[in-house]
Design a protein around this motif. Structure first.
Motif, short mmCIF file in Angstrom:
data_model
loop_
_atom_site.label_atom_id
_atom_site.label_comp_id
_atom_site.label_asym_id
_atom_site.label_seq_id
_atom_site.Cartn_x
_atom_site.Cartn_y
_atom_site.Cartn_z
N LEU A 1 -59.15 -69.53 -58.46
CA LEU A 1 -60.50 -69.06 -58.12
C LEU A 1 -60.47 -67.64 -57.56
O LEU A 1 -61.34 -66.83 -57.86
CB LEU A 1 -61.14 -70.01 -57.11
N LEU A 2 -59.47 -67.34 -56.74
CA LEU A 2 -59.42 -66.02 -56.12
C LEU A 2 -58.99 -64.92 -57.08
O LEU A 2 -59.45 -63.79 -56.97
CB LEU A 2 -58.48 -66.04 -54.91
N SER A 3 -58.10 -65.24 -58.02
CA SER A 3 -57.60 -64.21 -58.92
C SER A 3 -58.37 -64.12 -60.23
O SER A 3 -58.31 -63.10 -60.91
CB SER A 3 -56.12 -64.45 -59.24
N GLY A 4 -59.07 -65.17 -60.59
CA GLY A 4 -59.78 -65.18 -61.86
C GLY A 4 -58.87 -65.39 -63.05
O GLY A 4 -59.27 -65.17 -64.19
N ARG A 5 -57.65 -65.85 -62.82
CA ARG A 5 -56.69 -66.10 -63.90
C ARG A 5 -56.65 -67.60 -64.19
O ARG A 5 -56.14 -68.38 -63.41
CB ARG A 5 -55.29 -65.63 -63.51
N ASN A 6 -57.21 -67.99 -65.34
CA ASN A 6 -57.28 -69.41 -65.68
C ASN A 6 -55.94 -70.00 -66.10
O ASN A 6 -55.82 -71.21 -66.25
CB ASN A 6 -58.32 -69.64 -66.77
N VAL A 7 -54.94 -69.16 -66.28
CA VAL A 7 -53.59 -69.66 -66.59
C VAL A 7 -53.08 -70.51 -65.43
O VAL A 7 -52.39 -71.52 -65.63
CB VAL A 7 -52.64 -68.48 -66.87
N LEU A 8 -53.45 -70.15 -64.22
CA LEU A 8 -53.03 -70.92 -63.05
C LEU A 8 -53.66 -72.32 -63.05
O LEU A 8 -53.07 -73.27 -62.56
CB LEU A 8 -53.39 -70.18 -61.77
N LEU A 9 -54.85 -72.44 -63.64
CA LEU A 9 -55.46 -73.76 -63.76
C LEU A 9 -54.65 -74.64 -64.70
O LEU A 9 -54.49 -75.83 -64.45
CB LEU A 9 -56.90 -73.63 -64.26
N MET A 10 -54.10 -74.05 -65.75
CA MET A 10 -53.22 -74.80 -66.65
C MET A 10 -51.99 -75.29 -65.91
O MET A 10 -51.55 -76.43 -66.08
CB MET A 10 -52.81 -73.94 -67.83
N LEU A 11 -51.42 -74.46 -65.05
CA LEU A 11 -50.25 -74.88 -64.27
C LEU A 11 -50.60 -75.99 -63.29
O LEU A 11 -49.80 -76.89 -63.04
CB LEU A 11 -49.64 -73.68 -63.54
N MET B 1 -50.88 -62.73 -57.52
CA MET B 1 -51.30 -64.13 -57.35
C MET B 1 -50.84 -64.96 -58.55
O MET B 1 -50.43 -66.11 -58.38
CB MET B 1 -52.82 -64.23 -57.19
N LEU B 2 -50.91 -64.39 -59.73
CA LEU B 2 -50.43 -65.08 -60.92
C LEU B 2 -48.93 -65.33 -60.83
O LEU B 2 -48.46 -66.44 -61.11
CB LEU B 2 -50.77 -64.26 -62.18
N VAL B 3 -48.18 -64.33 -60.42
CA VAL B 3 -46.73 -64.49 -60.30
C VAL B 3 -46.40 -65.52 -59.21
O VAL B 3 -45.57 -66.42 -59.42
CB VAL B 3 -46.06 -63.12 -59.99
N ALA B 4 -47.05 -65.41 -58.07
CA ALA B 4 -46.78 -66.35 -56.97
C ALA B 4 -47.16 -67.78 -57.35
O ALA B 4 -46.42 -68.73 -57.05
CB ALA B 4 -47.55 -65.92 -55.72
N LEU C 1 -41.31 -74.13 -59.05
CA LEU C 1 -40.46 -74.65 -57.97
C LEU C 1 -40.89 -76.03 -57.52
O LEU C 1 -40.05 -76.90 -57.26
CB LEU C 1 -40.47 -73.68 -56.79
N ALA C 2 -42.19 -76.27 -57.44
CA ALA C 2 -42.68 -77.57 -56.99
C ALA C 2 -42.31 -78.68 -57.98
O ALA C 2 -41.84 -79.76 -57.58
CB ALA C 2 -44.19 -77.53 -56.78
N VAL C 3 -42.53 -78.43 -59.26
CA VAL C 3 -42.19 -79.44 -60.28
C VAL C 3 -40.68 -79.65 -60.33
O VAL C 3 -40.20 -80.78 -60.41
CB VAL C 3 -42.77 -79.04 -61.65
N SER C 4 -39.92 -78.58 -60.24
CA SER C 4 -38.45 -78.70 -60.25
C SER C 4 -37.96 -79.49 -59.05
O SER C 4 -37.09 -80.34 -59.18
CB SER C 4 -37.80 -77.31 -60.25
N MET C 5 -38.51 -79.20 -57.89
CA MET C 5 -38.07 -79.91 -56.68
C MET C 5 -38.47 -81.38 -56.74
O MET C 5 -37.74 -82.25 -56.26
CB MET C 5 -38.62 -79.25 -55.43
#
Length: 165
Positions: free
Chosen positions: A109-119, A47-50, A57-61
């Motif tokens: 929320l599903l993975s518990g990785r707050n790094v994704l919140l930063m993204l 989930m973190l990788v995805a 990709l979204a920001v680049s596009m």
């Protein structure tokens, strides 16, 4: 013409403030809530990788789309055609990035990785930096002072001093 300017402002505001609200609610829920979703380590890593790939990709596009769309809109003949194209561009960019922010927050929320919140916050920042105010619309579409006065009336303040004398 006024309906186009209202559509631009409304769509951008929905995308920006919707993304900001989604990020704030997600941050609040992940920090305060007693409930947490638990995934195995393998699923959480993917989930973190995805989520990271999705954000990049979204920001680049969005940035590449801006780079390709703006010169094409500047060369379009007619103010109404320019505004129609700009409305489509704003709708695509802001709604798509809001959906990406929503997905990133769900992954957070599903993975518990707050790094994704930063993204998700960085993606929302892209929306803040590209927000179409009156003068950004002028620059993006290459409009003249006369066209800006027909669109915005007294709200537009020209940067030329010789016309005011």
């Amino acid at each position: 013409m006024e309906q186009y300017t209202k559509k631009i402002q409304r769509t951008a505001a929905i995308g920006l403030w919707g993304s900001a609200a989604i990020v704030i609610v997600t941050a609040f829920f992940s920090m305060v809530s007693p409930w947490h979703f638990i995934q195995n380590e393998y699923t959480a890593k993917w989930m973190l990788v995805a989520g990271t790939v999705l954000a990049v990709l979204a920001v680049s596009m969005a940035l590449l789309g801006t780079r390709r769309t703006m010169p094409r809109l500047r060369q379009t003949d007619g103010l109404e055609a320019k505004l129609k194209g700009y409305v489509d561009y704003v709708r695509q960019t802001y709604i798509n990035l809001m959906v990406v922010v929503l997905l990133l927050c769900l992954f957070t929320l599903l993975s518990g990785r707050n790094v994704l919140l930063m993204l998700a916050m960085v993606t929302t920042l892209v929306l803040v930096l590209g927000y179409p105010n009156i003068y950004k619309v002028k620059v993006d579409l290459g409009l003249t002072d006369g066209e800006m006065r027909t669109l915005y009336g007294d709200r537009y303040i020209s940067d030329r001093h010789d016309e005011q004398e």
